[in-house]
Design a protein around this motif. Structure first.
Motif, PDB file in Angstrom:
ATOM      1  N   GLU A   6      45.738 -49.133  18.260  1.00 59.68           N
ATOM      2  CA  GLU A   6      44.839 -48.167  17.619  1.00 59.68           C
ATOM      3  C   GLU A   6      43.481 -48.807  17.319  1.00 59.68           C
ATOM      4  O   GLU A   6      42.440 -48.219  17.554  1.00 59.68           O
ATOM      5  N   ASN A   7      43.569 -50.084  16.774  1.00 58.87           N
ATOM      6  CA  ASN A   7      42.336 -50.802  16.422  1.00 58.87           C
ATOM      7  C   ASN A   7      41.445 -50.973  17.635  1.00 58.87           C
ATOM      8  O   ASN A   7      40.225 -50.785  17.564  1.00 58.87           O
ATOM      9  N   LYS A   8      42.127 -51.356  18.750  1.00 55.43           N
ATOM     10  CA  LYS A   8      41.332 -51.560  19.974  1.00 55.43           C
ATOM     11  C   LYS A   8      40.636 -50.271  20.350  1.00 55.43           C
ATOM     12  O   LYS A   8      39.473 -50.260  20.755  1.00 55.43           O
ATOM     13  N   LYS A   9      41.447 -49.184  20.191  1.00 57.55           N
ATOM     14  CA  LYS A   9      40.893 -47.875  20.537  1.00 57.55           C
ATOM     15  C   LYS A   9      39.679 -47.584  19.641  1.00 57.55           C
ATOM     16  O   LYS A   9      38.615 -47.212  20.107  1.00 57.55           O
ATOM     17  N   ILE A  10      39.936 -47.809  18.312  1.00 54.09           N
ATOM     18  CA  ILE A  10      38.858 -47.542  17.347  1.00 54.09           C
ATOM     19  C   ILE A  10      37.658 -48.433  17.646  1.00 54.09           C
ATOM     20  O   ILE A  10      36.513 -47.980  17.617  1.00 54.09           O
ATOM     21  N   ASN A  11      37.966 -49.735  17.955  1.00 57.61           N
ATOM     22  CA  ASN A  11      36.872 -50.660  18.260  1.00 57.61           C
ATOM     23  C   ASN A  11      36.058 -50.185  19.448  1.00 57.61           C
ATOM     24  O   ASN A  11      34.826 -50.259  19.450  1.00 57.61           O
ATOM     25  N   ARG A  12      36.847 -49.701  20.462  1.00 58.42           N
ATOM     26  CA  ARG A  12      36.128 -49.198  21.649  1.00 58.42           C
ATOM     27  C   ARG A  12      35.211 -48.055  21.256  1.00 58.42           C
ATOM     28  O   ARG A  12      34.042 -48.011  21.628  1.00 58.42           O
ATOM     29  N   GLU A  13      35.812 -47.137  20.411  1.00 59.97           N
ATOM     30  CA  GLU A  13      35.008 -45.980  19.978  1.00 59.97           C
ATOM     31  C   GLU A  13      33.802 -46.449  19.168  1.00 59.97           C
ATOM     32  O   GLU A  13      32.684 -45.975  19.358  1.00 59.97           O
ATOM     33  N   LEU A  14      34.100 -47.436  18.255  1.00 51.37           N
ATOM     34  CA  LEU A  14      33.007 -47.951  17.410  1.00 51.37           C
ATOM     35  C   LEU A  14      31.904 -48.570  18.262  1.00 51.37           C
ATOM     36  O   LEU A  14      30.716 -48.364  18.009  1.00 51.37           O
ATOM     37  N   ASN A  15      32.381 -49.339  19.289  1.00 51.09           N
ATOM     38  CA  ASN A  15      31.400 -49.982  20.162  1.00 51.09           C
ATOM     39  C   ASN A  15      30.507 -48.965  20.834  1.00 51.09           C
ATOM     40  O   ASN A  15      29.283 -49.136  20.896  1.00 51.09           O
ATOM     41  N   SER A  16      31.186 -47.893  21.326  1.00 55.77           N
ATOM     42  CA  SER A  16      30.353 -46.904  22.016  1.00 55.77           C
ATOM     43  C   SER A  16      29.427 -46.219  21.004  1.00 55.77           C
ATOM     44  O   SER A  16      28.278 -45.925  21.300  1.00 55.77           O
ATOM     45  N   LYS A  17      29.986 -46.004  19.754  1.00 55.89           N
ATOM     46  CA  LYS A  17      29.139 -45.405  18.701  1.00 55.89           C
ATOM     47  C   LYS A  17      27.968 -46.340  18.401  1.00 55.89           C
ATOM     48  O   LYS A  17      26.824 -45.902  18.280  1.00 55.89           O
ATOM     49  N   ASN A  18      28.314 -47.663  18.272  1.00 55.85           N
ATOM     50  CA  ASN A  18      27.282 -48.660  17.981  1.00 55.85           C
ATOM     51  C   ASN A  18      26.199 -48.634  19.042  1.00 55.85           C
ATOM     52  O   ASN A  18      25.005 -48.721  18.753  1.00 55.85           O
ATOM     53  N   GLN A  19      26.705 -48.547  20.280  1.00 59.32           N
ATOM     54  CA  GLN A  19      25.777 -48.502  21.404  1.00 59.32           C
ATOM     55  C   GLN A  19      24.822 -47.335  21.260  1.00 59.32           C
ATOM     56  O   GLN A  19      23.605 -47.480  21.402  1.00 59.32           O
ATOM     57  N   GLU A  20      25.483 -46.169  20.909  1.00 61.56           N
ATOM     58  CA  GLU A  20      24.670 -44.955  20.732  1.00 61.56           C
ATOM     59  C   GLU A  20      23.638 -45.165  19.624  1.00 61.56           C
ATOM     60  O   GLU A  20      22.455 -44.850  19.775  1.00 61.56           O
ATOM     61  N   ILE A  21      24.181 -45.756  18.494  1.00 62.20           N
ATOM     62  CA  ILE A  21      23.297 -45.982  17.339  1.00 62.20           C
ATOM     63  C   ILE A  21      22.159 -46.917  17.733  1.00 62.20           C
ATOM     64  O   ILE A  21      21.003 -46.704  17.358  1.00 62.20           O
ATOM     65  N   LEU A  22      22.540 -47.956  18.529  1.00 63.78           N
ATOM     66  CA  LEU A  22      21.534 -48.925  18.967  1.00 63.78           C
ATOM     67  C   LEU A  22      20.432 -48.237  19.768  1.00 63.78           C
ATOM     68  O   LEU A  22      19.236 -48.465  19.550  1.00 63.78           O
ATOM     69  N   VAL A  23      20.917 -47.373  20.687  1.00 66.97           N
ATOM     70  CA  VAL A  23      19.945 -46.655  21.516  1.00 66.97           C
ATOM     71  C   VAL A  23      19.040 -45.818  20.621  1.00 66.97           C
ATOM     72  O   VAL A  23      17.812 -45.828  20.752  1.00 66.97           O
ATOM     73  N   GLN A  24      19.740 -45.115  19.636  1.00 69.75           N
ATOM     74  CA  GLN A  24      18.954 -44.259  18.743  1.00 69.75           C
ATOM     75  C   GLN A  24      18.001 -45.099  17.914  1.00 69.75           C
ATOM     76  O   GLN A  24      16.846 -44.731  17.707  1.00 69.75           O
ATOM     77  N   ARG A  25      18.535 -46.280  17.431  1.00 63.00           N
ATOM     78  CA  ARG A  25      17.698 -47.143  16.603  1.00 63.00           C
ATOM     79  C   ARG A  25      16.469 -47.599  17.379  1.00 63.00           C
ATOM     80  O   ARG A  25      15.346 -47.561  16.887  1.00 63.00           O
ATOM     81  N   ASN A  26      16.734 -47.994  18.655  1.00 66.11           N
ATOM     82  CA  ASN A  26      15.609 -48.435  19.482  1.00 66.11           C
ATOM     83  C   ASN A  26      14.588 -47.323  19.653  1.00 66.11           C
ATOM     84  O   ASN A  26      13.379 -47.551  19.623  1.00 66.11           O
TER      85      ASN A  26
ATOM     86  N   ILE B 258      14.166 -44.849  17.574  1.00 67.57           N
ATOM     87  CA  ILE B 258      13.456 -44.675  16.294  1.00 67.57           C
ATOM     88  C   ILE B 258      12.409 -45.776  16.131  1.00 67.57           C
ATOM     89  O   ILE B 258      11.285 -45.521  15.689  1.00 67.57           O
ATOM     90  N   GLN B 259      12.849 -47.010  16.539  1.00 63.18           N
ATOM     91  CA  GLN B 259      11.922 -48.136  16.424  1.00 63.18           C
ATOM     92  C   GLN B 259      10.667 -47.885  17.259  1.00 63.18           C
ATOM     93  O   GLN B 259       9.537 -48.126  16.797  1.00 63.18           O
ATOM     94  N   ASP B 260      10.930 -47.363  18.486  1.00 65.75           N
ATOM     95  CA  ASP B 260       9.800 -47.037  19.359  1.00 65.75           C
ATOM     96  C   ASP B 260       8.861 -46.061  18.679  1.00 65.75           C
ATOM     97  O   ASP B 260       7.641 -46.243  18.652  1.00 65.75           O
ATOM     98  N   ILE B 261       9.561 -44.988  18.126  1.00 66.62           N
ATOM     99  CA  ILE B 261       8.758 -43.942  17.484  1.00 66.62           C
ATOM    100  C   ILE B 261       7.986 -44.543  16.317  1.00 66.62           C
ATOM    101  O   ILE B 261       6.794 -44.292  16.142  1.00 66.62           O
ATOM    102  N   ALA B 262       8.736 -45.406  15.519  1.00 62.38           N
ATOM    103  CA  ALA B 262       8.097 -46.025  14.348  1.00 62.38           C
ATOM    104  C   ALA B 262       6.913 -46.880  14.787  1.00 62.38           C
ATOM    105  O   ALA B 262       5.852 -46.862  14.149  1.00 62.38           O
ATOM    106  N   GLU B 263       7.145 -47.631  15.902  1.00 60.96           N
ATOM    107  CA  GLU B 263       6.061 -48.484  16.377  1.00 60.96           C
ATOM    108  C   GLU B 263       4.856 -47.651  16.789  1.00 60.96           C
ATOM    109  O   GLU B 263       3.707 -47.988  16.487  1.00 60.96           O
ATOM    110  N   LYS B 264       5.215 -46.522  17.467  1.00 60.50           N
ATOM    111  CA  LYS B 264       4.114 -45.654  17.900  1.00 60.50           C
ATOM    112  C   LYS B 264       3.390 -45.098  16.682  1.00 60.50           C
ATOM    113  O   LYS B 264       2.153 -45.029  16.653  1.00 60.50           O
ATOM    114  N   ALA B 265       4.226 -44.682  15.671  1.00 57.07           N
ATOM    115  CA  ALA B 265       3.638 -44.138  14.443  1.00 57.07           C
ATOM    116  C   ALA B 265       2.768 -45.202  13.790  1.00 57.07           C
ATOM    117  O   ALA B 265       1.667 -44.914  13.299  1.00 57.07           O
TER     118      ALA B 265
END
Ligand code: FRU
Length: 906
Positions: free
Chosen positions: A363-383, A385-392
């Protein structure tokens, strides 16, 4: 899911525990004994327990009634209540016990009657000796023993107990056909030794010729023997008993020892009763009537029987020891079984936990996989946002840049308005109307400048570059000072303008510049919105550890909307705060930087009150908010209120006037400055950085005024280039710019500018600054003049000192060379003739030629002190082409010929 596993484990363990429980106490047997006090009854209980030891799922509850029928009835009731599965009972007496035994039976609980009978047939089984047969066998034995002739006494048990009546009946029947055997008395011994003895003591003396006593049990037989021995010690009356108990104190031993003649075997039936009870409980076949056989034990067989019973006892003991060992083993087995259960349980639990762990891992591995993909998504979103912030951020930066540039743009034209206006107003203009107009222009230009400054302040606040520079000042005096410029207007407009306070003074830590702007703004507003003959009061008081300053007017007042929006940027109110929308927000920013508050209050048409509250002491300030007492805390930008310098009469430009180079891209400003300076200096100009720099090297001016923001090369670069170059390092540079933050000024100073002026600048201040810098240079030159040697403390730059040292060394090394000229020196130093001239002139006040000549003459003086040298030699060693030229030059300088000089000195 893991919860489900734990539940299964719990159920399994419960099941195990349940199994263990089931094997124990499946049956409860109640045993009601009429009496437990004698050996025979003890033997019966032992027999029963021995048998039940084979059934460890059965519990025996034993009750002893101590030969009391009423007690026995009560005890049987109790057993019934306790929920027994079967009752074994030996009734003390038949009739009194029958009802309760019947009751048990009718309740469906099996009843096994032992030894003594009830008066009813309602029982499940009977186990016991055949008492009639016992009586009869004993009777027949007596007949044989006494050979049909003799007198006997019978001692019975309790008459209402069946063994007593049955044995009596058997005896009577056996003796019925024997008239020679006479029964002399029948005594009731109640099965007890002492009762039997008592009865016999009373009766026996009456029968001195008595032959035999039959006592219905073992204990009464023993009592009879004792009484016989007491009463007729010389006679041996025969005694016959019943029971045939083995062991040291049993009646078999008594027969063996000859104390009694014989005894009839009467088995206890303990084992048999227990066996039948178990058969009944386990639904096994059994007999209802189980009669145990009897036999006479006398001297003829007692030896053998004793041997057998002794053997039996020893075997019995062996069995008991075995049983004890079995019990021990059983206990070990129970413990081990318990352990096994625990181990099995633990094993199961560990398997379950292992499964749970495995499951969790998956289950943990499954959750970790999900978390990783979520993290990835968050990372993409963060980047993103960072881009937008930098532009701002970039946008904000460019906004700030734009803001700054616009402000610069404003400041330069303002300089060009204020400067000429000031110049014009200084000229004694006769036309009052024109003067009035010029004053109006000046007033409005100042107002515009004030607004631009406010915008600049906002920019500084927004970029976080503004800092509180607080110092401890008397706030009462500060407010009074601030009120001064308004006094005249107040008097003119008949406004009641005053400070109301009971405090003579109060020290508050604040940034004077910021608070100046805050209160100037509040007072300007108050004057703007208060009508003539109105009232503006400033209340100053101390409340706890705060100072409260209220600026209160009775002008046009504030609506609720005004109060709500007063401190919002660009809010355009209708009444007392109609304006740019900058002053109050800026004031709030300044007050809040001091951890204070500012609030607006009032009503429409009823005046306005602005209350500023500031904390006392320094606890609310950070160390960096406290102004350095030695540094000038006030903004260095030039204030238009700066004291006017004395007007100097314009003079025509002369050739030897200092050369000033102006580098400024704004041609209007350039023209204005040139006009300002041309009467006093030789002014040259350049409009871009690179051209300016070229011109510097070409003309080597005495002073440079240079804008910071320039096309081609900025003023900072120009300054550092000039200061790093030998040819120009001595030239004073005034940097001129609209950028007035302390950081920018520091930047200017780092480029080694000699002065930093911010636009708009006062024309007088510029003139005075130039004059002062050039005068300082002159002073410096006077200190070195004539010596060609820089004084170590002269205040020259490192580069300039180095230059002078090198120049002097070069000249000294070639003093004897008549070809040593300014050109050749310049060549060696990498300077043009003009540059060398300007440089030495700036540093020493004269050209390089003068220096060469001075050094030649200096050396000549020292050579003249040597009398061995001829004039021709000295002239030669000091680079003069002829002795006569040497003499002429020497005489020109010192007023005497070299010869005369030598003469005087020698
Ligand atoms: C023991 C006993 C035995 C006798 C039996 C008759 O209590 O007195 O000696 O044979 O009871 O019930």
């Amino acid at each position: 899911m893991p919860m489900r596993f734990v539940l299964i484990a719990f159920l399994l363990l419960t099941l195990f525990a349940g199994c263990a429980e089931k094997q124990r106490e499946n049956y409860v047997i109640g045993f009601s004994q009429c009496t437990g006090d004698d050996e025979w009854r003890r033997a019966m209980l032992d027999g029963m327990e021995r048998e039940l030891a084979f059934h460890n799922n059965t519990k025996l509850i034993f009750k002893d009634a101590h030969a009391n029928s009423a007690v026995q009835v009560k005890q049987i009731e109790e057993l019934l209540q306790s929920g027994i599965h079967l009752l074994i009972v030996s009734p003390n007496e038949s009739d009194p016990l029958t009802p309760v035994i019947e009751k048990v039976f009718r309740k469906g609980i099996p009843v096994v009657v032992v030894d003594r009978r009830t008066s009813s047939p309602y029982y499940t089984a009977y186990v016991g000796g055949d008492n009639y047969q016992v009586g009869k066998t004993v009777g027949e034995y007596i007949v044989t023993l006494l050979r049909g002739e003799g007198k006997i006494i019978e001692i019975t048990g309790l008459p209402r107990s069946s063994p007593a009546s049955d044995r009596h009946r058997g005896l009577v029947d056996a003796l019925a056909g024997q008239p020679g055997i006479r029964r002399m008395a029948t005594l009731n011994g109640q099965w007890e030794k002492e009762i039997a003895k008592k009865q016999l003591r009373e009766t026996l003396p009456r029968f001195p010729d008595l032959d035999l006593i039959f006592a219905q049990n073992e204990v009464m037989a023993m009592g009879a023997r004792e009484v016989c021995n007491e009463v007729f010690p010389d006679r041996k009356i025969r005694v016959i008993g019943v029971d045939g108990l083995p062991g040291q104190f049993g009646d078999i031993q008594m027969v063996y020892d000859g104390h009694i003649t014989a005894t009839a075997l009467y088995p206890t039936g303990g084992e048999e009763a227990a066996r039948i009870a178990m058969n009944i409980l386990q639904k096994q076949p059994y007999q209802k009537e189980n009669l145990l056989q009897t036999a006479i034990i006398d001297s003829s067989n007692v030896r053998m029987i004793k041997m057998q019973t002794d053997k039996m006892i020893s075997q019995q003991n062996d069995i008991e020891r075995q049983q004890a060992r079995i019990d021990e083993q059983l206990e070990i087995y129970q413990t081990q079984r318990g352990l096994l259960y625990v181990m099995t349980g633990l094993f199961i639990v560990s398997i379950i936990l292992g499964s749970v762990a495995l499951y969790s891992l998956i289950e943990n591995k499954k959750i970790n996989r999900e978390l990783n993909s979520k993290n990835q998504e968050i990372l993409v979103q963060r980047n993103r946002i960072q881009d937008i912030a930098e532009k701002a951020q970039e946008a904000t930066e460019s906004k700030f840049r734009f803001f700054t540039n616009i402000s610069h743009e404003f400041r330069t034209p303002l300089t060009l308005i204020l400067g000429p206006v000031e110049e014009l107003l200084k000229q004694k203009n006769e036309n009052p109307a024109a003067r009035k107009n010029l004053s109006l222009v000046q007033k409005n230009a100042k107002r515009l400048l004030w607004l631009v400054n406010q915008l600049m302040d906002f920019r500084k606040i927004e970029s976080g570059k503004i800092r509180v520079q607080a110092s401890g000042s008397d706030i009462v005096a500060f407010i009074r000072e601030l009120m001064l410029p308004f006094d005249q207007v107040a008097r003119k407009r008949r406004i009641d303008f005053r400070l109301i306070t009971t405090l003579p003074s109060l020290e508050v830590w604040f940034d004077r510049d910021m608070m100046d702007k805050v209160f100037f703004n509040l007072l300007s507003n108050a004057f703007k919105f208060t009508s003539d003959w109105g009232r503006i009061h400033i209340h100053l008081s101390r409340i706890s550890d705060h100072v409260v300053i209220k600026v209160q007017d009775n002008g046009s007042g504030l609506s609720e909307t005004d109060i709500a929006g007063a401190f919002e940027m660009f809010y355009q109110g209708k009444n007392s705060i109609k304006g740019t929308g900058l002053g109050l927000p800026l004031s709030r920013e300044f007050v809040e930087l001091h951890q204070g508050t500012i609030i607006a209050d009032g009503k429409k048409d009823e005046g306005a009150t602005f209350t500023v509250t500031l904390p006392l002491g320094t606890a609310h300030l950070r160390p960096e908010d406290i102004a350095d007492p030695v540094a000038d805390p006030v903004d260095r930008s030039v204030d238009w209120t700066i004291a006017e310098t004395e007007e100097r009469p314009a003079t025509a430009v002369q050739k030897d006037q200092p050369a000033v180079l102006l580098i400024e891209d704004n041609e209007d400003l350039l023209g204005f400055m040139a006009g300002l300076l041309q009467n006093h200096y030789q002014v040259s100009t350049a409009t871009d950085g690179l051209a300016g720099l070229d011109q510097c090297f070409e003309t080597v001016p005495d002073l440079i005024v240079c804008d910071v923001m320039l096309p081609g090369m900025d003023g900072l670069q120009i300054t550092s280039t000039l200061k790093a170059d030998l040819r120009t390092s001595h030239i004073p540079v005034i940097l001129l710019t609209a950028r007035n933050t302390p950081e920018q000024q520091v930047e200017g100073m780092q480029a080694r500018a000699d002065m930093y002026l911010t636009k708009p600048f006062s024309p007088q201040f510029l003139q005075e600054s130039i004059r002062s810098l050039l005068a300082n240079r002159q002073l410096l030159r006077s200190a070195q003049i004539g010596r060609g040697m820089p004084d170590a403390e002269a205040g020259l730059s490192r580069l300039d000192k180095k230059f002078l040292n090198e120049l002097r060394a070069l000249i000294v090394s070639r003093l004897d060379d008549p070809g040593l000229t300014v050109e050749s020196l310049g060549k060696e130093l990498g300077l043009s003739r003009v540059q060398l001239f300007r440089k030495t002139k700036a540093l020493l006040g004269g050209g390089a030629n003068d220096l060469i000549l001075n050094l030649r003459l200096e050396k000549a003086c020292s050579l003249l002190l040597n009398p061995d040298l001829t004039m021709a030699e000295i002239a030669d060693q000091t680079g003069f082409t002829s002795q006569s030229y040497f003499s002429t030059v020497f005489k020109n300088r010192f007023g005497v010929s070299p010869k005369d000089w030598r003469f005087v000195k020698s």
